[in-house]
Enzyme design. Structure first.
Site, PDB file in Angstrom:
ATOM      1  CG  ASN A   1      -1.903   1.378   1.118  1.00 57.44           C
ATOM      2  OD1 ASN A   1      -1.976   1.970   0.332  1.00 57.44           O
ATOM      3  ND2 ASN A   1      -2.225   1.444   2.587  1.00 57.44           N
ATOM      4  CD1 TRP A   2       3.607   1.546  -2.961  1.00 51.62           C
ATOM      5  CD2 TRP A   2       3.411   2.605  -4.661  1.00 51.62           C
ATOM      6  NE1 TRP A   2       4.488   0.948  -3.799  1.00 51.62           N
ATOM      7  CE2 TRP A   2       4.386   1.437  -5.209  1.00 51.62           C
ATOM      8  CE3 TRP A   2       3.403   3.536  -5.741  1.00 51.62           C
ATOM      9  CZ2 TRP A   2       5.042   1.264  -6.313  1.00 51.62           C
ATOM     10  CZ3 TRP A   2       3.927   3.518  -7.013  1.00 51.62           C
ATOM     11  CH2 TRP A   2       4.753   2.409  -7.418  1.00 51.62           C
TER      12      TRP A   2
ATOM     13  CG  HIS B   1      -6.035   1.742   5.341  1.00 54.41           C
ATOM     14  ND1 HIS B   1      -5.598   2.558   6.054  1.00 54.41           N
ATOM     15  CD2 HIS B   1      -4.837   0.710   5.091  1.00 54.41           C
ATOM     16  CE1 HIS B   1      -4.229   2.415   6.532  1.00 54.41           C
ATOM     17  NE2 HIS B   1      -3.990   1.149   5.780  1.00 54.41           N
TER      18      HIS B   1
ATOM     19  CD  GLU C   1      -3.329   5.468   6.830  1.00 54.66           C
ATOM     20  OE1 GLU C   1      -3.429   5.831   5.400  1.00 54.66           O
ATOM     21  OE2 GLU C   1      -2.116   5.316   7.450  1.00 54.66           O
TER      22      GLU C   1
ATOM     23  CD  GLU D   1      -5.613  -1.349   8.503  1.00 51.35           C
ATOM     24  OE1 GLU D   1      -4.708  -1.066   7.864  1.00 51.35           O
ATOM     25  OE2 GLU D   1      -6.732  -0.751   8.648  1.00 51.35           O
TER      26      GLU D   1
ATOM     27  N   GLY E   1       2.640   2.272  10.706  1.00 51.34           N
ATOM     28  CA  GLY E   1       3.439   3.609  10.697  1.00 51.34           C
ATOM     29  C   GLY E   1       3.993   3.897  11.954  1.00 51.34           C
TER      30      GLY E   1
ATOM     31  CB  SER F   1       5.180  -1.976  11.291  1.00 49.10           C
ATOM     32  OG  SER F   1       4.730  -0.697  11.534  1.00 49.10           O
TER      33      SER F   1
ATOM     34  N   GLY G   1       2.977  -1.498   4.320  1.00 50.14           N
ATOM     35  CA  GLY G   1       3.086  -0.005   3.979  1.00 50.14           C
ATOM     36  C   GLY G   1       4.403   0.519   3.603  1.00 50.14           C
ATOM     37  N   GLY G   2       5.181   1.189   4.442  1.00 52.66           N
ATOM     38  CA  GLY G   2       6.343   1.790   4.271  1.00 52.66           C
ATOM     39  C   GLY G   2       7.302   0.898   3.454  1.00 52.66           C
TER      40      GLY G   2
END
Length: 249
Positions: free
Chosen positions: A9-10, A94, A96, A166, A172, A211, A232-233
């Site tokens: 997931n960018w 998600h 967010e 998640e 993050g 993460s 993610g990252g």
């Protein structure tokens, strides 16, 4: 045996140069046979990514969608549009989107149905905050989010979902649920699915998001009820993401 899915997931990151870097890397590698790979890229890069990844193992997904099919909804993107430019999956619910954009269970359900109507695979995200975990409400929150969608779908529709657990407190933040913590929630999710159908529970891909990185992916993916990752990252670093995909075999 369930296939594994590693989905990157960018978020609001990325570039055409990054799309090209992923194309070059993944066109030249062989992945484990039971591993599927997807990248959820921002809307502007969907078409380019779908074209670039055509001869690679990478599938293209979007990060959200509207629950509307079209019309006077400036700034929104429909499931039909996503399918038209080559997306095959879409994130729904998600954390967010839930926290920053106010998407409640009803909004999440509407988006799941919109995705299904356009033959997109909804990757339904479930997860608890740190406050909810510390209050002992993890399963109540996660299974409540799951039931809010599954109760409203017919058996065929349920079977077309992918789930992603998640823990919000591990997104993050650099914190990661231990393999045992993650497995415990994944097992509870699968037990909940079994109440709808044992076949559904056995076949459903349930990913871990929070993460996941190359250093911890192998241990997480070795758990019996973890069927991949929502990354993610680390999905913004080609070599790191490739290492996660290879560890999933």
């Amino acid at each position: 045996m369930r296939t594994l899915l590693v989905a990157g997931n960018w978020k609001m990151n990325g570039s055409l140069a990054l799309v090209e870097a992923f194309r070059q890397t993944f066109a030249a590698v062989a992945l484990p046979a039971r591993v599927e790979v997807a990248l959820m890229v921002p809307f502007p890069y969907l078409n380019a990514a779908a074209d670039a990844f055509r001869d690679t193992p990478l599938m293209v997904g979007a990060q959200t969608l509207s629950d509307r099919t079209g019309g006077a909804f400036t700034g929104e993107v429909s499931g039909g549009m996503l399918a038209d430019v080559g997306a095959r999956l879409v994130l729904v619910g998600h954390s967010e989107r839930r926290s920053l954009f106010g998407e409640d269970d009803a909004a999440v359900l509407a988006r799941v149905k919109a995705a299904l109507a356009h033959d997109l695979t909804p990757v339904l995200c479930l997860g608890e905050t740190l406050e909810q975990r510390e209050a002992g409400r993890t399963e109540a929150v996660v299974l409540g989010q799951l039931a809010a969608v599954c109760d409203a779908l017919d058996p065929d529709e349920r079977s077309r979902l992918v789930l992603a657990y998640e823990p919000v407190w591990a997104i993050g933040t650099g914190r990661t649920a231990s393999p045992e913590q993650a497995q415990s929630v994944h097992a509870a999710i699968r037990a909940c699915l079994a109440e709808y159908s044992p076949t559904l529970a056995e076949g459903m891909q349930v990913l871990y998001g929070g993460s996941m990185k190359a250093a911890n992916a192998g241990e997480l993916l070795a758990q019996p009820d973890i069927d991949g990752g929502l990354v993610g990252g680390a999905s913004l670093q080609v070599d790191d993401f490739l290492a996660i995909c290879q560890s999933a075999g």
